[in-house]
Design an enzyme around this catalytic site. Structure first.
Site, PDB file in Angstrom:
ATOM      1  N   ASP A   6       0.857  -1.193   0.000  1.00 20.35           N
ATOM      2  CA  ASP A   6       0.000   0.000   0.000  1.00 20.35           C
ATOM      3  C   ASP A   6       0.889   1.238   0.000  1.00 20.35           C
ATOM      4  O   ASP A   6       2.013   1.199   0.486  1.00 20.35           O
ATOM      5  CB  ASP A   6      -0.910   0.002   1.236  1.00 20.35           C
ATOM      6  CG  ASP A   6      -2.154   0.862   1.007  1.00 20.35           C
ATOM      7  OD1 ASP A   6      -3.226   0.297   0.774  1.00 20.35           O
ATOM      8  OD2 ASP A   6      -2.024   2.114   1.037  1.00 20.35           O
ATOM      9  N   LEU A  63     -16.892 -10.911  -2.839  1.00 16.76           N
ATOM     10  CA  LEU A  63     -17.195 -10.751  -1.405  1.00 16.76           C
ATOM     11  C   LEU A  63     -18.148  -9.584  -1.160  1.00 16.76           C
ATOM     12  O   LEU A  63     -18.169  -8.602  -1.901  1.00 16.76           O
ATOM     13  CB  LEU A  63     -15.904 -10.553  -0.600  1.00 16.76           C
ATOM     14  CG  LEU A  63     -15.018  -9.351  -0.894  1.00 16.76           C
ATOM     15  CD1 LEU A  63     -15.516  -8.091  -0.217  1.00 16.76           C
ATOM     16  CD2 LEU A  63     -13.606  -9.656  -0.413  1.00 16.76           C
ATOM     17  N   PHE A 118     -32.008 -11.711  -1.576  1.00 12.74           N
ATOM     18  CA  PHE A 118     -32.051 -10.445  -2.327  1.00 12.74           C
ATOM     19  C   PHE A 118     -33.456 -10.127  -2.831  1.00 12.74           C
ATOM     20  O   PHE A 118     -33.646  -9.614  -3.933  1.00 12.74           O
ATOM     21  CB  PHE A 118     -31.016 -10.445  -3.462  1.00 12.74           C
ATOM     22  CG  PHE A 118     -29.647 -10.119  -2.941  1.00 12.74           C
ATOM     23  CD1 PHE A 118     -28.965 -11.026  -2.152  1.00 12.74           C
ATOM     24  CD2 PHE A 118     -29.070  -8.884  -3.168  1.00 12.74           C
ATOM     25  CE1 PHE A 118     -27.732 -10.723  -1.615  1.00 12.74           C
ATOM     26  CE2 PHE A 118     -27.836  -8.566  -2.634  1.00 12.74           C
ATOM     27  CZ  PHE A 118     -27.166  -9.492  -1.853  1.00 12.74           C
ATOM     28  N   CYS A 134     -20.315  -1.196  -4.680  1.00  6.72           N
ATOM     29  CA  CYS A 134     -20.355  -2.019  -5.899  1.00  6.72           C
ATOM     30  C   CYS A 134     -21.592  -1.822  -6.771  1.00  6.72           C
ATOM     31  O   CYS A 134     -21.462  -1.440  -7.935  1.00  6.72           O
ATOM     32  CB  CYS A 134     -20.227  -3.492  -5.533  1.00  6.72           C
ATOM     33  SG  CYS A 134     -18.616  -3.893  -4.852  1.00  6.72           S
TER      34      CYS A 134
HETATM   35  C1  UDX Z   1     -22.232  -6.612  -3.219  1.00  6.29           C
HETATM   36  C2  UDX Z   1     -22.336  -8.077  -3.689  1.00  6.29           C
HETATM   37  O1  UDX Z   1     -23.242  -8.793  -2.823  1.00  6.29           O
HETATM   38  C3  UDX Z   1     -20.976  -8.738  -3.710  1.00  6.29           C
HETATM   39  O2  UDX Z   1     -21.083 -10.047  -4.243  1.00  6.29           O
HETATM   40  C4  UDX Z   1     -20.030  -7.893  -4.564  1.00  6.29           C
HETATM   41  O3  UDX Z   1     -18.723  -8.453  -4.579  1.00  6.29           O
HETATM   42  C5  UDX Z   1     -19.974  -6.474  -4.068  1.00  6.29           C
HETATM   43  O4  UDX Z   1     -21.303  -5.913  -4.019  1.00  6.29           O
HETATM   44  P1  UDX Z   1     -22.078  -5.374  -0.860  1.00  6.29           P
HETATM   45  O5  UDX Z   1     -22.213  -4.098  -1.629  1.00  6.29           O
HETATM   46  O6  UDX Z   1     -21.040  -5.464   0.174  1.00  6.29           O
HETATM   47  O7  UDX Z   1     -21.834  -6.610  -1.850  1.00  6.29           O
HETATM   48  O8  UDX Z   1     -23.473  -5.640  -0.110  1.00  6.29           O
HETATM   49  P2  UDX Z   1     -24.820  -6.440  -0.344  1.00  6.29           P
HETATM   50  O9  UDX Z   1     -25.100  -7.220   0.865  1.00  6.29           O
HETATM   51  O10 UDX Z   1     -24.854  -7.159  -1.628  1.00  6.29           O
HETATM   52  O11 UDX Z   1     -25.881  -5.238  -0.379  1.00  6.29           O
HETATM   53  C6  UDX Z   1     -25.828  -4.198  -1.356  1.00  6.29           C
HETATM   54  C7  UDX Z   1     -26.974  -3.237  -1.181  1.00  6.29           C
HETATM   55  O12 UDX Z   1     -28.203  -3.856  -1.523  1.00  6.29           O
HETATM   56  C8  UDX Z   1     -27.170  -2.732   0.259  1.00  6.29           C
HETATM   57  O13 UDX Z   1     -27.477  -1.359   0.227  1.00  6.29           O
HETATM   58  C9  UDX Z   1     -28.325  -3.544   0.772  1.00  6.29           C
HETATM   59  O14 UDX Z   1     -29.041  -2.898   1.794  1.00  6.29           O
HETATM   60  C10 UDX Z   1     -29.156  -3.690  -0.492  1.00  6.29           C
HETATM   61  N1  UDX Z   1     -30.060  -4.857  -0.481  1.00  6.29           N
HETATM   62  C11 UDX Z   1     -29.565  -6.121  -0.445  1.00  6.29           C
HETATM   63  C12 UDX Z   1     -31.440  -4.662  -0.541  1.00  6.29           C
HETATM   64  O15 UDX Z   1     -31.927  -3.531  -0.579  1.00  6.29           O
HETATM   65  N2  UDX Z   1     -32.260  -5.758  -0.561  1.00  6.29           N
HETATM   66  C13 UDX Z   1     -31.783  -7.046  -0.534  1.00  6.29           C
HETATM   67  O16 UDX Z   1     -32.595  -7.978  -0.562  1.00  6.29           O
HETATM   68  C14 UDX Z   1     -30.388  -7.221  -0.458  1.00  6.29           C
END
Ligand code: UDX
Length: 436
Positions: A30, A153, A249, A260
């Site tokens: 880093d 992840l 989801f 992401c």
């Molecule tokens: C996501 C992907 O899950 C992961 O595989 C990828 O590598 C990076 O992006 P992350 O952003 O850490 O991961 O969180 P995640 O748990 O997927 O939630 C993303 C967003 O979706 C959050 O704001 C969460 O609140 C929202 N969400 C998730 C919903 O609104 N409803 C759901 O049913 C699931």
């Protein structure tokens, strides 16, 4: 195997630590000297369940090192993983300048044949350019090949997601590169899907955007449920039994945030446009999400004459529970709107406050103000209105009766559907949620 990892954010650090955990000799690189010192002392610069334990354990085994000296880390590495950020540009495209910097450093440092593995999420075709760029700038006569190995992840469960991934995707253009990546991942004992580089790059976007689409679809259906008198929670339950749809989801709410989904939906939209194609599904997903983020605020605005001078309780700041990350969190946009309207916000979040303070310093901001509290009940005390933005267990634990007892007027706008309609009604709370 001797591995170097460029970048110690969520992707790079977690990958490096997990590679060490399964027996590889890892050096994490880093640019930030202070961050390197912190990591050497076994402290994680990011909030991630189980990460510090593994850092301490593998720092002690001598398999995990940290440095700012990229030249010595890359010189003899058999594989170099790139896990630096690819933030969104104003036009929605991915900013590849951090990747380019690492490529230059690799080209000037490597002394032996080496596999460069791109873990960062990059537009389809980037790996080809990365390989060409490094080859063009190489200073020694060594053989370099580039492979794609996207990361899946999720924040908050990053270590678990890495050690118990559903699958590993590797994208290579030669048998040697494929064999080397297979060897690196062999100790994880996980299914490996081996494809060409461009397909691997596309798999990452296709997965993230599909999940984002799933959420936007549920939010769209939830909004329609409200209009026709159906309950999205029951609808989601009914859908979840169909294995073709799956049970995860399906949670409607305040829209997706994080590092992401917002970025990757826009990036794929941009990639399509660049190639003369209109990606209508993903465009709709982005539009639905933009509208959903301020849905609760707009609902409340329809009900209130003004927010000016009102005490507004904000429960939850991070984009989801289990993280301290506020990137693209729906709370941020809503707080801006509330402050513009002169609200006095009292915000609670078990992990997000330090980062929130960087964006919204405590005190007066424009016409409004923000105060951070350590207990949700402190936020609710004599509040005129409450917004729930994150599904933290600490917020879920607040009993419906507490809203009634503590608030001046028990008026709750819940963007995460944490409570049952009946329990809130029975407690005497005026309760608005999503899709029911
Ligand atoms: C996501 C992907 O899950 C992961 O595989 C990828 O590598 C990076 O992006 P992350 O952003 O850490 O991961 O969180 P995640 O748990 O997927 O939630 C993303 C967003 O979706 C959050 O704001 C969460 O609140 C929202 N969400 C998730 C919903 O609104 N409803 C759901 O049913 C699931």
């Amino acid at each position: 195997m001797k591995i170097a990892v460029a970048g110690t954010g969520y992707v790079g650090l977690v990958a490096g630590v997990c590679f060490a955990e399964v027996g590889h000799d890892v050096t994490c690189v880093d640019v930030d000297e202070a961050k390197v010192k912190v990591m050497e002392s076994g402290v994680s610069p990011i909030y991630e369940d189980g990460l510090e334990e593994l850092m301490k354990k593998n720092n002690a085994t001598g398999r995990l090192h940290y440095t700012t000296d990229y030249a010595s880390a890359y010189a003899n590495a058999e594989a170099i993983f790139i896990g630096v950020g690819t933030p969104e540009m104003p036009d929605g495209s991915a900013n590849l300048s951090y990747i380019a910097t690492v490529c230059r450093q690799i080209a000037e440092s490597v002394e032996h044949d080496c596999l460069v593995v791109v873990k960062s999420t990059v537009p389809v075709g980037t790996n080809d350019k990365v390989e060409q760029f490094i080859k063009d700038s190489l200073e020694k006569d060594v053989k370099i090949e580039v492979a794609s190995n996207p990361e899946f992840l999720a924040q908050g469960t990053a270590v678990h997601d890495t050690l118990h991934a559903a699958r590993i995707i590797i994208g290579t253009e030669s048998k040697e590169a494929e064999a080397k990546l297979m060897e690196i991942y062999e100790p994880f004992g996980l299914p490996i899907v081996s494809v060409k580089r461009r397909s691997a790059e596309m798999i990452k976007y296709a997965c993230n955007d599909f999940l984002a689409l799933k959420i936007s679809y549920m939010n769209d259906i939830a909004n329609l449920c409200e209009l026709v008198g159906a309950d999205i929670e029951d609808v989601a339950k009914g859908m979840s039994y169909d294995a073709r749809i799956g049970e995860r989801f399906l949670n409607a709410g305040i829209g997706f945030g994080g590092s992401c989904f917002p970025k990757d939906t826009k990036a794929l939209k941009f990639l399509a446009k660049q190639n003369g194609y209109e990606l209508k599904t993903v465009e709709a997903c982005v539009d639905v999400n933009t509208r959903q983020k301020t849905k609760m605020f707009n609902k409340a605005k329809d009900r209130m004459i003004t927010f000016d001078g009102l005490k507004v309780a904000v429960l939850g700041l991070t984009f989801k529970s289990g993280t301290d990350d506020l990137r693209e969190a729906p709370s941020v946009e809503n707080i801006k709107l509330l402050l513009e309207q002169g609200a006095n916000i009292y915000a609670y979040d078990p992990a997000g406050v330090p980062r929130a303070k960087q964006q919204f310093p405590e005190g007066t901001i424009g016409r409004g103000s923000i105060t951070y509290v350590d207990d949700p009940k402190e936020a609710l005390e004599r509040a005129n209105i409450c917004f729930v933005f994150t599904e933290w267990p600490q917020i879920r634990e607040v009993k419906p009766a507490s809203y009634k007892e503590l608030m001046k007027t028990p008026l709750v706008y819940d963007g995460r559907n944490l409570y049952g309609l009946k329990e809130m009604k029975d407690a005497g709370v005026e309760y608005y949620s999503v899709g029911r």
